[in-house]
Design an enzyme around this catalytic site. Structure first.
Site, PDB file in Angstrom:
ATOM      1  N   GLY A   1       8.825  -7.632   0.751  1.00  0.00           N
ATOM      2  CA  GLY A   1       8.402  -6.227   0.814  1.00  0.00           C
ATOM      3  C   GLY A   1       9.388  -5.410   1.277  1.00  0.00           C
ATOM      4  O   GLY A   1       9.938  -4.602   0.431  1.00  0.00           O
TER       5      GLY A   1
ATOM      6  N   TYR B   1      -8.060  -7.813   7.413  1.00  0.00           N
ATOM      7  CA  TYR B   1      -9.183  -6.952   6.509  1.00  0.00           C
ATOM      8  C   TYR B   1     -10.550  -8.066   6.181  1.00  0.00           C
ATOM      9  O   TYR B   1     -10.632  -8.904   6.786  1.00  0.00           O
ATOM     10  CB  TYR B   1      -8.654  -6.688   5.182  1.00  0.00           C
TER      11      TYR B   1
ATOM     12  N   CYS C   1       0.752  -1.285  -0.027  1.00  0.00           N
ATOM     13  CA  CYS C   1       0.050  -0.209   0.071  1.00  0.00           C
ATOM     14  C   CYS C   1       0.971   1.190  -0.077  1.00  0.00           C
ATOM     15  O   CYS C   1       1.830   1.303   0.654  1.00  0.00           O
ATOM     16  CB  CYS C   1      -0.911   0.110   1.470  1.00  0.00           C
TER      17      CYS C   1
ATOM     18  N   GLN D   1      -3.717  -6.914  -6.401  1.00  0.00           N
ATOM     19  CA  GLN D   1      -4.271  -7.419  -5.136  1.00  0.00           C
ATOM     20  C   GLN D   1      -5.744  -6.649  -5.163  1.00  0.00           C
ATOM     21  O   GLN D   1      -5.706  -5.619  -4.909  1.00  0.00           O
ATOM     22  CB  GLN D   1      -3.392  -7.256  -3.893  1.00  0.00           C
TER      23      GLN D   1
END
Ligand SMILES: Cc1cc2nc3c(=O)[nH]c(=O)nc-3n(C[C@H](O)[C@H](O)[C@H](O)COP(=O)(O)O)c2cc1C
Length: 358
Positions: free
Chosen positions: A324, A183, A26, A101
């Site tokens: 990441g 989520y 993100c 995603q």
């Protein structure tokens, strides 16, 4: 000896040149859900990083599904065009294949961006009403979410399918459905955040119902020759919470519906969870799911060393390594890994003269 990390891998009609993936990241930098020049720069860099599989960040299926106002979305034509622009840029200069995603933040929605403090925003503070399986707040000061009605659940399934159709039009090579990190999909799976008494709560079969309906609806509209995988939290590291045994059952069910990979993450739904962070701490989840379910897996989490990544693939613990923070810190990680493992990567011709030994 040939490196396993740099061997190709195929799922349906997609072949990636090596096993290095940019984990979805993100950026909280979209405007009205539209990616912009920041993602051109950010993702453009990874398109030529040596990672042969680049996953675009969590992109939400409706406005209420965003964590922040800066999150990427895919519910309108402007967002679709913005994604197409970034993807075209990556394809023009990069050597990778590209996944998107697709997600919904559920009760974790309506916050400030991490670089603005991550504070929850109430409706009165300019935020919006979050939704979830049950009206149980996250526990970080967020307001209670609205518990979804059954018609609202059915409508959300349609929204995931609609975003998938848009992603197909944009031309992504693959989709990763986000079922992890506390989520919305994870909230349905977890007996802690899902306390419904209807067919979407209670037993494991009921808690899995919404994620499986979402997956099936997406698979039905995504091209048959393109892979569709799912990121899950394999455990939430909470007493009485979702765990790896249930994650194995879910993976079996997803495989039956045509799921191509499980991206084996964990946690992130509960701040009080005690997580045994260590290099590769989530790899045993990828290994167990791969062996027991017979599905491709992605290992992720604190994998930063070239030899470690090589060993995970060579020993058959996972098929792909997602990085990441390691790649954010060193966007040339793939180039350096290739050098260390005795491989030669395709890199942009403008850079060929700087390759050691060139
Ligand atoms: C800045 C940042 C943004 C992230 N955004 C996402 C996201 O969009 N979707 C997701 O599934 N995980 C997200 N994550 C988690 C990473 O994809 C990854 O799973 C996690 O950082 C562990 O891998 P690492 O140790 O290699 O960083 C994010 C992590 C960071 C640091």
């Amino acid at each position: 000896m040939k490196s396993s990390l740099f061997s190709p891998f195929s799922m349906r009609g997609l072949t990636i040149d090596n096993r290095i993936m940019l984990s979805p990241l993100c950026q909280y930098s979209s405007v009205d859900g539209c990616m912009n020049d920041w993602q051109m720069t950010h993702l453009g860099m990874y398109a030529m990083s040596g990672a042969s599989f680049v996953c675009f960040e969590m992109t939400d299926v409706e406005p209420a599904g965003r964590i922040t106002y800066g999150c990427s979305g895919l519910w309108n034509d402007e967002q679709e065009a913005a994604l197409a622009r970034v993807l075209a840029h990556c394809r023009k200069y990069g050597q990778a294949k590209y996944a998107l995603q697709i997600a919904h933040a559920g009760r974790r929605a309506s916050k400030k961006a991490p670089f603005e403090g991550s504070k929850p925003m109430s409706v009165a503070q300019g935020g919006w009403q979050a939704v979830a399986p049950s009206a149980i707040p996250e526990g970080d000061g967020s307001d209670a979410p609205h518990a979804l009605t059954i018609p609202e659940i059915k409508s959300l399934v349609e929204k995931f399918a609609a975003a998938t159709k848009r992603a197909a039009r944009v031309g992504f090579d693959a989709i990763e459905l986000h079922g992890a990190h506390g989520y919305l999909l994870h909230q349905f799976l977890s007996p802690l955040s899902n306390q419904r008494t209807d067919e979407y709560g209670g037993s494991l079969a009921n808690r899995m119902r919404f994620p499986l309906e979402v997956f099936a609806a997406m698979r039905a509209v995504w091209p048959a020759d393109k892979p569709l995988g799912v990121r899950i939290s394999c455990t939430e590291w909470m007493p009485g919470g979702w765990d790896i045994d249930e994650a194995v059952v879910l993976s079996h069910e997803l495989k039956k519906l045509g799921c191509d990979w499980i991206d084996a993450s964990s946690g992130a739904g509960f701040k009080q969870a005690k997580i045994p962070y260590a290099p590769g701490y989530q790899v045993p989840f990828a290994e167990r799911i791969k062996k027991e379910v017979g599905i491709a897996t992605i290992a992720v989490g604190l994998i930063t060393e070239f030899d470690h990544a090589e060993k995970i693939v060579a020993s058959g613990q996972a098929d792909i390594i997602a990085l990441g923070r390691g790649l954010m810190w060193n966007p040339r990680w793939g180039w350096h890994a290739a050098k260390a493992l005795g491989e030669t990567l395709d890199i942009p011709p403008q850079y060929l003269r700087v390759r050691p030994g060139a």
